[in-house]
Write a protein that holds these residues in place. Structure first.
Motif, PDB file in Angstrom:
ATOM      1  N   HIS A 145      -4.844 -57.455 -68.182  1.00 20.10           N
ATOM      2  CA  HIS A 145      -4.329 -56.090 -68.104  1.00 20.10           C
ATOM      3  C   HIS A 145      -4.704 -55.424 -66.784  1.00 20.10           C
ATOM      4  N   VAL A 146      -5.921 -55.621 -66.325  1.00 18.90           N
ATOM      5  CA  VAL A 146      -6.342 -55.013 -65.059  1.00 18.90           C
ATOM      6  C   VAL A 146      -5.552 -55.608 -63.895  1.00 18.90           C
ATOM      7  N   LEU A 147      -5.424 -56.913 -63.850  1.00 21.41           N
ATOM      8  CA  LEU A 147      -4.669 -57.549 -62.773  1.00 21.41           C
ATOM      9  C   LEU A 147      -3.199 -57.154 -62.820  1.00 21.41           C
ATOM     10  N   ALA A 148      -2.648 -57.033 -64.025  1.00 22.72           N
ATOM     11  CA  ALA A 148      -1.252 -56.604 -64.143  1.00 22.72           C
ATOM     12  C   ALA A 148      -1.082 -55.168 -63.652  1.00 22.72           C
ATOM     13  N   ALA A 149      -2.069 -54.313 -63.926  1.00 21.64           N
ATOM     14  CA  ALA A 149      -2.023 -52.942 -63.418  1.00 21.64           C
ATOM     15  C   ALA A 149      -2.037 -52.936 -61.895  1.00 21.64           C
ATOM     16  N   MET A 150      -2.836 -53.793 -61.307  1.00 20.30           N
ATOM     17  CA  MET A 150      -2.861 -53.913 -59.853  1.00 20.30           C
ATOM     18  C   MET A 150      -1.522 -54.406 -59.308  1.00 20.30           C
ATOM     19  N   ASN A 151      -0.814 -55.159 -60.119  1.00 14.24           N
ATOM     20  CA  ASN A 151       0.453 -55.762 -59.715  1.00 14.24           C
ATOM     21  C   ASN A 151       1.660 -54.851 -59.971  1.00 14.24           C
ATOM     22  N   GLY A 152       1.419 -53.629 -60.389  1.00 17.19           N
ATOM     23  CA  GLY A 152       2.529 -52.710 -60.602  1.00 17.19           C
ATOM     24  C   GLY A 152       2.810 -52.381 -62.038  1.00 17.19           C
ATOM     25  N   GLY A 153       2.023 -52.962 -62.960  1.00 20.44           N
ATOM     26  CA  GLY A 153       2.163 -52.613 -64.359  1.00 20.44           C
ATOM     27  C   GLY A 153       2.588 -53.776 -65.242  1.00 20.44           C
ATOM     28  N   TRP A 154       2.509 -53.540 -66.533  1.00 21.14           N
ATOM     29  CA  TRP A 154       2.746 -54.575 -67.542  1.00 21.14           C
ATOM     30  C   TRP A 154       4.187 -55.067 -67.521  1.00 21.14           C
ATOM     31  N   SER A 155       5.130 -54.137 -67.529  1.00 22.49           N
ATOM     32  CA  SER A 155       6.547 -54.511 -67.556  1.00 22.49           C
ATOM     33  C   SER A 155       6.960 -55.184 -66.255  1.00 22.49           C
ATOM     34  N   THR A 156       6.473 -54.667 -65.143  1.00 23.95           N
ATOM     35  CA  THR A 156       6.782 -55.277 -63.842  1.00 23.95           C
ATOM     36  C   THR A 156       6.271 -56.706 -63.783  1.00 23.95           C
ATOM     37  N   THR A 157       5.055 -56.901 -64.279  1.00 25.82           N
ATOM     38  CA  THR A 157       4.465 -58.242 -64.245  1.00 25.82           C
ATOM     39  C   THR A 157       5.223 -59.199 -65.151  1.00 25.82           C
ATOM     40  N   ALA A 158       5.598 -58.744 -66.346  1.00 29.27           N
ATOM     41  CA  ALA A 158       6.382 -59.596 -67.244  1.00 29.27           C
ATOM     42  C   ALA A 158       7.707 -59.986 -66.593  1.00 29.27           C
ATOM     43  N   ARG A 159       8.339 -59.045 -65.939  1.00 28.13           N
ATOM     44  CA  ARG A 159       9.610 -59.331 -65.270  1.00 28.13           C
ATOM     45  C   ARG A 159       9.422 -60.338 -64.130  1.00 28.13           C
ATOM     46  N   GLU A 160       8.365 -60.174 -63.353  1.00 25.09           N
ATOM     47  CA  GLU A 160       8.102 -61.109 -62.260  1.00 25.09           C
ATOM     48  C   GLU A 160       7.769 -62.501 -62.788  1.00 25.09           C
ATOM     49  N   MET A 161       7.037 -62.562 -63.893  1.00 19.76           N
ATOM     50  CA  MET A 161       6.746 -63.857 -64.502  1.00 19.76           C
ATOM     51  C   MET A 161       8.026 -64.549 -64.941  1.00 19.76           C
ATOM     52  N   GLN A 162       8.947 -63.773 -65.528  1.00 21.41           N
ATOM     53  CA  GLN A 162      10.223 -64.349 -65.941  1.00 21.41           C
ATOM     54  C   GLN A 162      10.989 -64.891 -64.746  1.00 21.41           C
ATOM     55  N   GLN A 163      10.961 -64.157 -63.644  1.00 19.00           N
ATOM     56  CA  GLN A 163      11.633 -64.606 -62.428  1.00 19.00           C
ATOM     57  C   GLN A 163      10.981 -65.875 -61.886  1.00 19.00           C
ATOM     58  N   THR A 164       9.659 -65.918 -61.926  1.00 23.03           N
ATOM     59  CA  THR A 164       8.944 -67.110 -61.474  1.00 23.03           C
ATOM     60  C   THR A 164       9.327 -68.324 -62.303  1.00 23.03           C
ATOM     61  N   ALA A 165       9.366 -68.147 -63.621  1.00 24.61           N
ATOM     62  CA  ALA A 165       9.745 -69.250 -64.503  1.00 24.61           C
ATOM     63  C   ALA A 165      11.122 -69.782 -64.135  1.00 24.61           C
ATOM     64  N   ARG A 166      12.058 -68.896 -63.876  1.00 24.98           N
ATOM     65  CA  ARG A 166      13.408 -69.332 -63.525  1.00 24.98           C
ATOM     66  C   ARG A 166      13.419 -70.051 -62.178  1.00 24.98           C
ATOM     67  N   ARG A 167      12.666 -69.559 -61.223  1.00 17.41           N
ATOM     68  CA  ARG A 167      12.611 -70.228 -59.916  1.00 17.41           C
ATOM     69  C   ARG A 167      12.046 -71.640 -60.027  1.00 17.41           C
ATOM     70  N   LEU A 168      11.136 -71.813 -60.972  1.00 22.41           N
ATOM     71  CA  LEU A 168      10.525 -73.126 -61.171  1.00 22.41           C
ATOM     72  C   LEU A 168      11.402 -74.047 -62.014  1.00 22.41           C
ATOM     73  N   GLY A 169      12.514 -73.537 -62.518  1.00 28.69           N
ATOM     74  CA  GLY A 169      13.393 -74.350 -63.357  1.00 28.69           C
ATOM     75  C   GLY A 169      12.959 -74.404 -64.798  1.00 28.69           C
ATOM     76  N   ALA A 170      12.086 -73.485 -65.214  1.00 30.33           N
ATOM     77  CA  ALA A 170      11.576 -73.444 -66.587  1.00 30.33           C
ATOM     78  C   ALA A 170      12.474 -72.521 -67.398  1.00 30.33           C
ATOM     79  N   ARG A 171      13.363 -73.100 -68.194  1.00 26.82           N
ATOM     80  CA  ARG A 171      14.411 -72.333 -68.865  1.00 26.82           C
ATOM     81  C   ARG A 171      14.108 -71.994 -70.318  1.00 26.82           C
TER      82      ARG A 171
END
Length: 323
Positions: A145-171
């Motif tokens: 939670h603290v690192l996600a807050a540093m990263n722009g927040g919970w929803s932003t981090t979840a969205r970026e993780m989803q984007q990362t998964a797609r870039r890696l081909g993880a569908r």
């Protein structure tokens, strides 16, 4: 698939896993995503299906990208804290390990009931390295939670993780809660989690954190406390011996996911990842024992396996995967 911005360009974990007494050879840049994995024949792994109780599992060669054997590799299941591998791949490269965060009440808001925590206190000052030790060693959702807050927040981090998964081909992965806490619609697969771990091991910091067995952590009232990694196959605890050549990566548990584990080990020039989701045997330490069986089998067969064509099936009779 390009994701050099997401992982260290210094591919591999060269000489950084001192606790394991081993080092990883470099992972080729084109071997970090799902597109670079090849599937393997099923005939020599039939007995694994009879012996292992996990709903889904996979064992792969990190450097070559070969999937050596799998069961239900794309079955969408709750991942528990193994999803923290994707969180780390996404967020870890963004902040210097020496950066200090003074924790606010907002940083810790929204922690799920019964979450695993490392004991972060409001008003406390923690380095980013402290926070990552909390994530990897104690699976601390408060540290996430603290690192996600540093990263722009919970929803932003979840969205970026989803984007990362797609870039890696993880569908197969849908991110709802970046810490892996059970949430409606949150799923991943043995295949995707192996992809995340493989991408993580290409980052020196990820490789160091995921292999750390013990670390000092700021204690309430000053001083430090000693953290011990909850990954029993890494530490050698709670009735489990340390697996020979083990180098991490991440364990997890929730009531919905059951026990989950991504384990990487290195022997005789080969680095393998075994991912195990939700063993059903009821045996104590079952997830660790089944990961050990997969790694043992993998090291016996890795030098002799040959890739075969993709079938597109995803069931107990076919090891469909294409890293």
């Amino acid at each position: 698939m390009a994701f050099d911005a997401l992982v260290s360009k210094k591919a591999g974990a060269l000489a950084l896993i001192a606790a394991a007494g081993v080092s990883l050879t470099p992972i080729p840049a084109d071997a970090r995503s799902a597109a670079s994995l090849a599937r393997q024949p099923a005939a020599s792994s039939r007995h694994l299906r009879r012996e292992l109780s996990a709903v889904a599992w996979l064992v792969a060669d990190v450097n070559s990208g070969k999937v050596l054997a799998s069961k239900n590799p794309h079955r969408k299941l709750a991942p528990a804290s193994t999803l923290k591998t994707l969180f780390a791949v996404t967020v870890l490269p963004k902040f210097s390990a020496k950066r200090v965060r003074q924790v606010s009440a907002a940083d810790l808001s929204g922690l799920g009931s019964g979450s695993s925590v490392v004991g972060i206190r409001q008003g406390g000052r923690y380095t980013v390295a402290d926070l990552w030790n909390g994530v990897f060693l104690r699976s601390g959702n408060d540290a996430v939670h603290v690192l996600a807050a540093m990263n722009g927040g919970w929803s932003t981090t979840a969205r970026e993780m989803q984007q990362t998964a797609r870039r890696l081909g993880a569908r197969d992965t849908s991110v709802k809660s970046p810490d892996g806490y059970d949430a409606p619609g949150q799923v991943s697969s043995a295949f995707d989690l192996t992809v995340f771990a493989r991408a993580g091991l290409a980052n020196e910091d990820f490789a160091r954190y995921c292999s750390t067995t013990r670390a000092a952590f700021p204690a309430a009232g000053g001083g430090t406390a000693q953290l011990e990694n909850t990954n029993r196959i890494l530490v050698g605890s709670h009735g489990m011996a340390r697996y020979p050549g083990i180098i991490g990566v991440k364990n997890g548990y929730t009531s919905k996911a059951g026990n989950t584990l991504i384990a990487a080990a290195r022997r005789n020039g080969h680095t393998l990842i075994a991912t195990v989701l939700n063993p059903r045997s009821g045996e104590a330490n079952g997830v660790y024992k089944e990961a050990g069986q997969l790694l043992d089998w993998g090291f016996e067969h890795v030098a002799h396996s040959e890739p075969v064509g993709r079938s597109g099936r995803d069931d107990e009779e076919e090891e469909e995967a294409d890293f």
